[in-house]
Design a protein around this motif. Structure first.
Motif, short mmCIF file in Angstrom:
data_model
loop_
_atom_site.label_atom_id
_atom_site.label_comp_id
_atom_site.label_asym_id
_atom_site.label_seq_id
_atom_site.Cartn_x
_atom_site.Cartn_y
_atom_site.Cartn_z
N TYR A 234 -9.80 -11.56 7.46
CA TYR A 234 -9.81 -10.18 7.96
C TYR A 234 -10.90 -9.34 7.33
N TYR A 235 -11.92 -9.96 6.76
CA TYR A 235 -12.96 -9.22 6.05
C TYR A 235 -13.71 -8.23 6.92
N ASN A 236 -13.83 -8.47 8.21
CA ASN A 236 -14.54 -7.52 9.06
C ASN A 236 -13.62 -6.66 9.91
N LYS A 237 -12.34 -6.69 9.61
CA LYS A 237 -11.39 -5.85 10.33
C LYS A 237 -10.26 -5.36 9.43
N LEU A 238 -10.62 -5.02 8.20
CA LEU A 238 -9.62 -4.55 7.23
C LEU A 238 -8.90 -3.30 7.71
N GLU A 239 -9.64 -2.41 8.38
CA GLU A 239 -9.03 -1.15 8.81
C GLU A 239 -7.98 -1.36 9.89
N THR A 240 -7.88 -2.56 10.44
CA THR A 240 -6.84 -2.82 11.44
C THR A 240 -5.51 -3.19 10.80
N VAL A 241 -5.52 -3.55 9.51
CA VAL A 241 -4.27 -3.97 8.86
C VAL A 241 -3.84 -3.08 7.71
N ILE A 242 -4.78 -2.33 7.12
CA ILE A 242 -4.43 -1.39 6.04
C ILE A 242 -5.14 -0.07 6.30
N ASP A 243 -4.75 0.96 5.56
CA ASP A 243 -5.45 2.24 5.65
C ASP A 243 -6.63 2.17 4.68
N LEU A 244 -7.74 1.66 5.20
CA LEU A 244 -8.92 1.41 4.37
C LEU A 244 -9.51 2.70 3.81
N GLU A 245 -9.52 3.76 4.59
CA GLU A 245 -10.10 5.03 4.11
C GLU A 245 -9.33 5.55 2.89
N LYS A 246 -8.01 5.50 2.94
CA LYS A 246 -7.22 5.96 1.79
C LYS A 246 -7.41 5.02 0.60
N ALA A 247 -7.55 3.73 0.87
CA ALA A 247 -7.76 2.77 -0.21
C ALA A 247 -9.09 3.06 -0.91
N GLN B 22 0.83 -1.20 0.00
CA GLN B 22 0.00 0.00 0.00
C GLN B 22 0.86 1.25 0.00
N LEU B 23 0.53 2.17 -0.88
CA LEU B 23 1.24 3.44 -1.01
C LEU B 23 0.54 4.53 -0.20
N PRO B 24 1.21 5.66 0.05
CA PRO B 24 0.60 6.74 0.84
C PRO B 24 -0.73 7.27 0.29
N ASN B 25 -0.94 7.17 -1.03
CA ASN B 25 -2.20 7.66 -1.60
C ASN B 25 -3.34 6.65 -1.48
N GLY B 26 -3.07 5.48 -0.87
CA GLY B 26 -4.10 4.46 -0.67
C GLY B 26 -4.10 3.36 -1.69
N SER B 27 -3.42 3.56 -2.81
CA SER B 27 -3.37 2.53 -3.85
C SER B 27 -2.43 1.40 -3.42
N PHE B 28 -2.47 0.32 -4.19
CA PHE B 28 -1.59 -0.82 -3.93
C PHE B 28 -0.75 -1.10 -5.16
N MET B 29 0.53 -1.37 -4.94
CA MET B 29 1.43 -1.75 -6.03
C MET B 29 1.16 -3.21 -6.40
N GLY B 30 1.39 -3.51 -7.67
CA GLY B 30 1.20 -4.88 -8.12
C GLY B 30 2.49 -5.54 -8.57
N ASP B 31 3.55 -4.77 -8.66
CA ASP B 31 4.82 -5.36 -9.09
C ASP B 31 5.99 -4.55 -8.53
N LYS B 32 7.17 -5.05 -8.79
CA LYS B 32 8.36 -4.40 -8.21
C LYS B 32 8.65 -3.04 -8.83
N TRP B 33 7.99 -2.70 -9.93
CA TRP B 33 8.21 -1.41 -10.57
C TRP B 33 7.22 -0.36 -10.06
N GLY B 34 6.32 -0.76 -9.18
CA GLY B 34 5.40 0.20 -8.59
C GLY B 34 4.14 0.47 -9.38
#
Length: 127
Positions: free
Chosen positions: A71-84, A40-52
Motif C-alpha cells: 500500500y505504499y502508493n495508496k496510504l491515504e486510502t487506508v489511514i488518515d495520512l495527513e493527520k499522521a 491510529q488515534l484521532p490526533n494522527g498518532s499510532f498506539m504501540g500497545d494495549k495501554w495506548g
C-alpha cells in the motif's frame, strides 16, 4: 514478556512477503490493515500497545507495515495520512531532531523513525 501489537503487525506484514515457509497463506492483508487502522488515534498518532503508548516509532511502524503489504502508493486510502504527518511534524524540535511525542526532547532513534516516516510518505505520494 509482552510483545507490542505494532511489532506483531510488522511481523505479519513481513510474513506476507515471499518466504521459505510460504506463511503468506496464514494471514490476510485485509485483517492486518484493519489492525493498523485500529491503532491510529484521532490526533494522527499510532498506539504501540494495549495501554495506548504513542510515539514516532509506532507511526513509522504503521507506514512501514502498510508499505510491506503493497500500500505504499495508496496510504491515504487506508489511514488518515495527513493527520499522521501532522503528528510526526509536531514532534520536531528547535534543533531539527524529533522527540517521541510533541514537546519531548530530541532523540537519535526517534529522529531516525521520523526520517524514515517522511521517506515512506514521499514515496507514497509518487504515483
Amino acid at each position: 514478556m509482552y510483545v507490542r501489537k505494532c511489532d506483531c503487525v510488522r511481523a505479519v506484514a513481513n510474513c506476507n512477503q515471499p518466504c521459505a515457509w510460504n506463511c503468506k497463506k496464514l494471514f490476510s492483508n485485509f485483517n492486518t490493515i484493519i489492525v493498523v487502522q485500529s491503532l491510529q488515534l484521532p490526533n494522527g498518532s499510532f498506539m504501540g500497545d494495549k495501554w495506548g503508548e504513542i510515539d514516532t516509532r509506532f507511526s513509522y511502524c504503521a507506514l512501514n507495515c502498510l508499505s510491506l503489504l503493497g500500500y505504499y502508493n495508496k496510504l491515504e486510502t487506508v489511514i488518515d495520512l495527513e493527520k499522521a504527518v501532522d503528528f510526526v511534524l509536531k514532534c520536531q524540535n528547535f534543533d531539527g531532531g524529533f522527540g517521541a511525542v510533541p514537546g519531548a526532547e530530541s532523540h537519535a532513534g526517534q529522529s531516525m523513525c521520523a526520517f524514515f516516516f517522511k521517506i515512506e510518505t514521499i514515496v507514497s505520494r509518487k504515483k
